[in-house]
Design a protein around this motif. Structure first.
Motif, PDB file in Angstrom:
ATOM      1  N   LYS A   3       0.819  -1.218   0.000  1.00  0.00           N
ATOM      2  CA  LYS A   3       0.000   0.000   0.000  1.00  0.00           C
ATOM      3  C   LYS A   3       0.848   1.261   0.000  1.00  0.00           C
ATOM      4  CE  LYS A   3      -3.959  -2.166   2.143  1.00  0.00           C
ATOM      5  NZ  LYS A   3      -4.821  -2.253   3.311  1.00  0.00           N
ATOM      6  N   THR A  61     -15.679   5.250  -3.397  1.00  0.00           N
ATOM      7  CA  THR A  61     -14.861   4.052  -3.276  1.00  0.00           C
ATOM      8  C   THR A  61     -14.784   3.380  -4.637  1.00  0.00           C
ATOM      9  OG1 THR A  61     -15.489   3.697  -0.979  1.00  0.00           O
ATOM     10  CG2 THR A  61     -14.617   1.800  -2.152  1.00  0.00           C
ATOM     11  N   LYS A  63     -13.754  -0.042  -6.245  1.00  0.00           N
ATOM     12  CA  LYS A  63     -13.584  -1.412  -5.763  1.00  0.00           C
ATOM     13  C   LYS A  63     -12.858  -2.263  -6.799  1.00  0.00           C
ATOM     14  CE  LYS A  63     -17.794  -1.052  -3.106  1.00  0.00           C
ATOM     15  NZ  LYS A  63     -19.149  -1.495  -2.943  1.00  0.00           N
ATOM     16  N   CYS A  67      -8.289  -4.980  -3.532  1.00  0.00           N
ATOM     17  CA  CYS A  67      -8.213  -3.790  -2.692  1.00  0.00           C
ATOM     18  C   CYS A  67      -9.347  -2.845  -3.058  1.00  0.00           C
ATOM     19  CB  CYS A  67      -6.865  -3.083  -2.857  1.00  0.00           C
ATOM     20  SG  CYS A  67      -6.612  -2.307  -4.453  1.00  0.00           S
ATOM     21  N   SER A  68      -9.446  -1.783  -2.310  1.00  0.00           N
ATOM     22  CA  SER A  68     -10.362  -0.700  -2.669  1.00  0.00           C
ATOM     23  C   SER A  68      -9.648   0.613  -2.397  1.00  0.00           C
ATOM     24  CB  SER A  68     -11.672  -0.792  -1.889  1.00  0.00           C
ATOM     25  OG  SER A  68     -11.446  -0.675  -0.513  1.00  0.00           O
ATOM     26  N   ASP A  70     -10.444   4.583  -1.426  1.00  0.00           N
ATOM     27  CA  ASP A  70     -11.372   5.627  -1.002  1.00  0.00           C
ATOM     28  C   ASP A  70     -10.804   6.972  -1.418  1.00  0.00           C
ATOM     29  OD1 ASP A  70     -12.981   3.729   0.181  1.00  0.00           O
ATOM     30  OD2 ASP A  70     -12.141   4.023   2.178  1.00  0.00           O
ATOM     31  N   LYS A  88      -7.140   6.906   0.188  1.00  0.00           N
ATOM     32  CA  LYS A  88      -6.623   5.880   1.088  1.00  0.00           C
ATOM     33  C   LYS A  88      -6.928   4.509   0.490  1.00  0.00           C
ATOM     34  CE  LYS A  88      -6.968   4.235   5.820  1.00  0.00           C
ATOM     35  NZ  LYS A  88      -7.620   4.410   7.112  1.00  0.00           N
ATOM     36  N   GLN A  90      -7.519   0.548   0.923  1.00  0.00           N
ATOM     37  CA  GLN A  90      -8.053  -0.383   1.933  1.00  0.00           C
ATOM     38  C   GLN A  90      -7.669  -1.801   1.554  1.00  0.00           C
ATOM     39  OE1 GLN A  90      -9.661   0.675   4.666  1.00  0.00           O
ATOM     40  NE2 GLN A  90      -9.586   2.776   3.988  1.00  0.00           N
TER      41      GLN A  90
END
Length: 90
Positions: A3, A61, A63, A67-68, A70, A88, A90
């Motif tokens: 990430k 978001t 998708k 991962c996703s 935001d 960010k 996720q």
């Protein structure tokens, strides 16, 4: 999936963006080059609220299989102008 590497890559992509406008398409374009994210599954507007008479705070978001992402944006009420506040993974 790293990430931190994605955050740095996306930050550099946004800084090097030569167009005046950054929108959800900018983020989708970057993510289309991230093979580790997997297949794009769709997007959703998670939250929307007015900050004053002109600006709305929006959180989208994006998708993906693995991962996703935001994305928090400020948008004018008529959506002709958007400003990225942050993002960010996720």
């Amino acid at each position: 999936m790293d990430k931190q590497k994605l955050n740095i890559g996306l930050s550099i992509e946004l800084m090097n963006n030569t167009t005046k406008e950054v929108n959800l398409g900018t983020f989708k374009k970057f993510m289309s080059n991230v093979k580790e994210a997997g297949k794009y599954l769709g997007q959703a507007l998670r939250r929307e609220g007015k900050t004053d008479t002109i600006w709305e705070n929006q959180i989208y978001t994006l998708k993906y299989e693995n991962c996703s992402l935001d994305i928090e944006m400020l948008a004018t009420a008529n959506n002709h102008s958007q400003i990225v506040k942050g993002f960010k993974f996720q």
